[in-house]
Design a protein around this motif. Structure first.
Motif, mmCIF file in Angstrom:
data_model
loop_
_atom_site.group_PDB
_atom_site.id
_atom_site.type_symbol
_atom_site.label_atom_id
_atom_site.label_comp_id
_atom_site.label_asym_id
_atom_site.label_seq_id
_atom_site.Cartn_x
_atom_site.Cartn_y
_atom_site.Cartn_z
ATOM 1 N N THR A 151 -30.912 44.158 -51.185
ATOM 2 C CA THR A 151 -29.941 44.921 -50.394
ATOM 3 C C THR A 151 -28.825 45.461 -51.276
ATOM 4 O O THR A 151 -28.405 46.614 -51.128
ATOM 5 C CB THR A 151 -29.339 44.033 -49.288
ATOM 6 O OG1 THR A 151 -30.384 43.557 -48.445
ATOM 7 C CG2 THR A 151 -28.344 44.816 -48.450
ATOM 8 N N VAL A 152 -28.351 44.639 -52.202
ATOM 9 C CA VAL A 152 -27.298 45.086 -53.121
ATOM 10 C C VAL A 152 -27.793 46.253 -53.963
ATOM 11 O O VAL A 152 -27.082 47.247 -54.150
ATOM 12 C CB VAL A 152 -26.844 43.915 -54.026
ATOM 13 C CG1 VAL A 152 -25.976 44.432 -55.172
ATOM 14 C CG2 VAL A 152 -26.084 42.884 -53.208
ATOM 15 N N VAL A 153 -29.017 46.145 -54.487
ATOM 16 C CA VAL A 153 -29.572 47.228 -55.311
ATOM 17 C C VAL A 153 -29.681 48.511 -54.497
ATOM 18 O O VAL A 153 -29.333 49.606 -54.974
ATOM 19 C CB VAL A 153 -30.948 46.822 -55.869
ATOM 20 C CG1 VAL A 153 -31.627 48.014 -56.522
ATOM 21 C CG2 VAL A 153 -30.799 45.683 -56.873
ATOM 22 N N LYS A 154 -30.107 48.404 -53.255
ATOM 23 C CA LYS A 154 -30.310 49.588 -52.409
ATOM 24 C C LYS A 154 -29.005 50.185 -51.913
ATOM 25 O O LYS A 154 -28.833 51.409 -51.883
ATOM 26 C CB LYS A 154 -31.182 49.204 -51.209
ATOM 27 C CG LYS A 154 -31.395 50.341 -50.225
ATOM 28 C CD LYS A 154 -32.209 49.879 -49.022
ATOM 29 C CE LYS A 154 -32.378 50.998 -47.999
ATOM 30 N NZ LYS A 154 -33.128 50.538 -46.802
ATOM 31 N N VAL A 155 -28.055 49.322 -51.556
ATOM 32 C CA VAL A 155 -26.884 49.770 -50.816
ATOM 33 C C VAL A 155 -25.631 49.913 -51.678
ATOM 34 O O VAL A 155 -24.814 50.815 -51.461
ATOM 35 C CB VAL A 155 -26.603 48.795 -49.644
ATOM 36 C CG1 VAL A 155 -25.314 49.156 -48.926
ATOM 37 C CG2 VAL A 155 -27.768 48.797 -48.676
ATOM 38 N N LEU A 214 -23.764 56.994 -48.604
ATOM 39 C CA LEU A 214 -23.733 57.122 -47.159
ATOM 40 C C LEU A 214 -24.503 58.359 -46.700
ATOM 41 O O LEU A 214 -25.143 58.349 -45.654
ATOM 42 C CB LEU A 214 -22.298 57.188 -46.656
ATOM 43 C CG LEU A 214 -21.499 55.894 -46.792
ATOM 44 C CD1 LEU A 214 -20.042 56.137 -46.455
ATOM 45 C CD2 LEU A 214 -22.062 54.826 -45.866
ATOM 46 N N GLY A 215 -24.432 59.414 -47.502
ATOM 47 C CA GLY A 215 -25.194 60.619 -47.183
ATOM 48 C C GLY A 215 -26.693 60.401 -47.221
ATOM 49 O O GLY A 215 -27.457 61.111 -46.552
ATOM 50 N N ARG A 216 -27.129 59.408 -47.998
ATOM 51 C CA ARG A 216 -28.542 59.052 -48.073
ATOM 52 C C ARG A 216 -28.932 58.058 -46.992
ATOM 53 O O ARG A 216 -30.082 57.608 -46.938
ATOM 54 C CB ARG A 216 -28.871 58.471 -49.439
ATOM 55 C CG ARG A 216 -28.687 59.432 -50.585
ATOM 56 C CD ARG A 216 -28.949 58.765 -51.927
ATOM 57 N NE ARG A 216 -30.335 58.316 -52.034
ATOM 58 C CZ ARG A 216 -30.713 57.056 -52.154
ATOM 59 N NH1 ARG A 216 -29.809 56.081 -52.137
ATOM 60 N NH2 ARG A 216 -31.981 56.718 -52.269
ATOM 61 N N GLY A 217 -27.975 57.674 -46.145
ATOM 62 C CA GLY A 217 -28.276 56.785 -45.036
ATOM 63 C C GLY A 217 -28.163 55.313 -45.365
ATOM 64 O O GLY A 217 -28.710 54.470 -44.648
ATOM 65 N N THR A 218 -27.471 54.964 -46.466
ATOM 66 C CA THR A 218 -27.268 53.556 -46.798
ATOM 67 C C THR A 218 -25.796 53.222 -46.702
ATOM 68 O O THR A 218 -24.937 54.054 -47.005
ATOM 69 C CB THR A 218 -27.759 53.232 -48.220
ATOM 70 O OG1 THR A 218 -27.063 54.070 -49.160
ATOM 71 C CG2 THR A 218 -29.246 53.475 -48.332
ATOM 72 N N SER A 219 -25.482 52.012 -46.254
ATOM 73 C CA SER A 219 -24.090 51.597 -46.110
ATOM 74 C C SER A 219 -23.981 50.104 -46.279
ATOM 75 O O SER A 219 -24.971 49.389 -46.412
ATOM 76 C CB SER A 219 -23.538 51.999 -44.730
ATOM 77 O OG SER A 219 -24.086 51.172 -43.726
ATOM 78 N N VAL A 220 -22.762 49.613 -46.234
ATOM 79 C CA VAL A 220 -22.503 48.192 -46.452
ATOM 80 C C VAL A 220 -23.122 47.311 -45.385
ATOM 81 O O VAL A 220 -23.241 46.102 -45.561
ATOM 82 C CB VAL A 220 -20.991 47.904 -46.505
ATOM 83 C CG1 VAL A 220 -20.377 48.511 -47.725
ATOM 84 C CG2 VAL A 220 -20.303 48.404 -45.250
ATOM 85 N N THR A 221 -23.508 47.869 -44.256
ATOM 86 C CA THR A 221 -24.040 47.048 -43.177
ATOM 87 C C THR A 221 -25.539 46.867 -43.271
ATOM 88 O O THR A 221 -26.137 46.177 -42.460
ATOM 89 C CB THR A 221 -23.708 47.664 -41.808
ATOM 90 O OG1 THR A 221 -24.252 48.978 -41.768
ATOM 91 C CG2 THR A 221 -22.215 47.709 -41.593
#
Length: 223
Positions: A151-155, A214-221
């Motif tokens: 998740t860290v790597v992705k987000v 965030l524009g790519r659809g990933t966020s801290v949640t």
């Protein structure tokens, strides 16, 4: 020896950070404005410690409302989501900077080997990011560790990296040009003042990276 005015400025800057820290600490634990995600309480406290009153304003605008009436993530304003993303990744980097620098200080490494500090800072920031993700989950297991890392790597990794690059660039400049002699040491307030400047530079630099993620659809949640 550092000039008196610089030491005074360093102490004032650090004091402002501590006062900002106390303001958010009291609002969180005395007035009971607890965050829905408990790790965000650490995030905001760390952020105001190095950014100061500006971060207190960010907390008042975006952090405190979460404690009053936690909205669904999709209803949060875009700017508020970016603030949360940058603050969270910045907290990882700030804590990583402090922990790694203190740990490496005991080895009395030559100040010419700045890359060792940078590797330690970066790895510690990523480690703290993984720990934050891990302790948000309901269970603690080896499988959850790998999931937290993924998740860290992705987000967060892009934002963390952007933050760290700005921090390291400033620290290199400070070491070679701004404070060449005598070199800054951890027992000198000017060292932590220089660290504050680098962390603020990282916070600003990480903003476009967080917006891009965030524009790519990933966020801290993301889980």
């Amino acid at each position: 020896m550092q000039p008196t005015w610089l030491s005074t400025l360093a102490w004032v800057s650090l004091a402002v950070g501590v006062v900002s820290f106390v303001i958010v600490l009291v609002d969180t634990y005395v007035y009971g404005h607890r965050q829905p995600a408990r790790v965000m309480e650490i995030v905001w406290l760390v952020t105001v410690l190095y950014v100061g009153p500006v971060a207190v304003r960010l907390y008042w605008n975006w952090g405190r409302p979460e404690s009053l009436a936690p909205p669904p993530q999709r209803d949060r304003p875009h700017r508020g989501t970016i603030v949360t993303q940058v603050s969270r990744c910045g907290a990882h980097c700030a804590l990583g900077f402090v922990v790694a620098e203190v740990a490496l200080y005991g080895f009395d490494l030559p100040r010419s080997a700045l890359w060792i500090d940078y590797v330690g800072d970066y790895l510690m920031a990523v480690t703290i990011a993984v720990l934050f993700r891990l302790f948000e989950g309901p269970r603690r297991s080896l499988a959850q560790v790998w999931r937290a890392l993924a998740t860290v790597v992705k987000v967060e990794l892009v934002t963390i990296t952007a933050f760290e690059v700005a921090l390291f660039a400033w620290l290199t400049l400070a070491h070679h040009m701004v404070f060449p002699e005598p070199h800054l040491r951890l027992d000198n307030p000017t060292f932590w003042f220089a660290g504050q400047i680098g962390l603020i530079a990282g916070f600003i630099t990480a903003w476009p990276a967080a917006s891009w993620q965030l524009g790519r659809g990933t966020s801290v949640t993301a889980r």
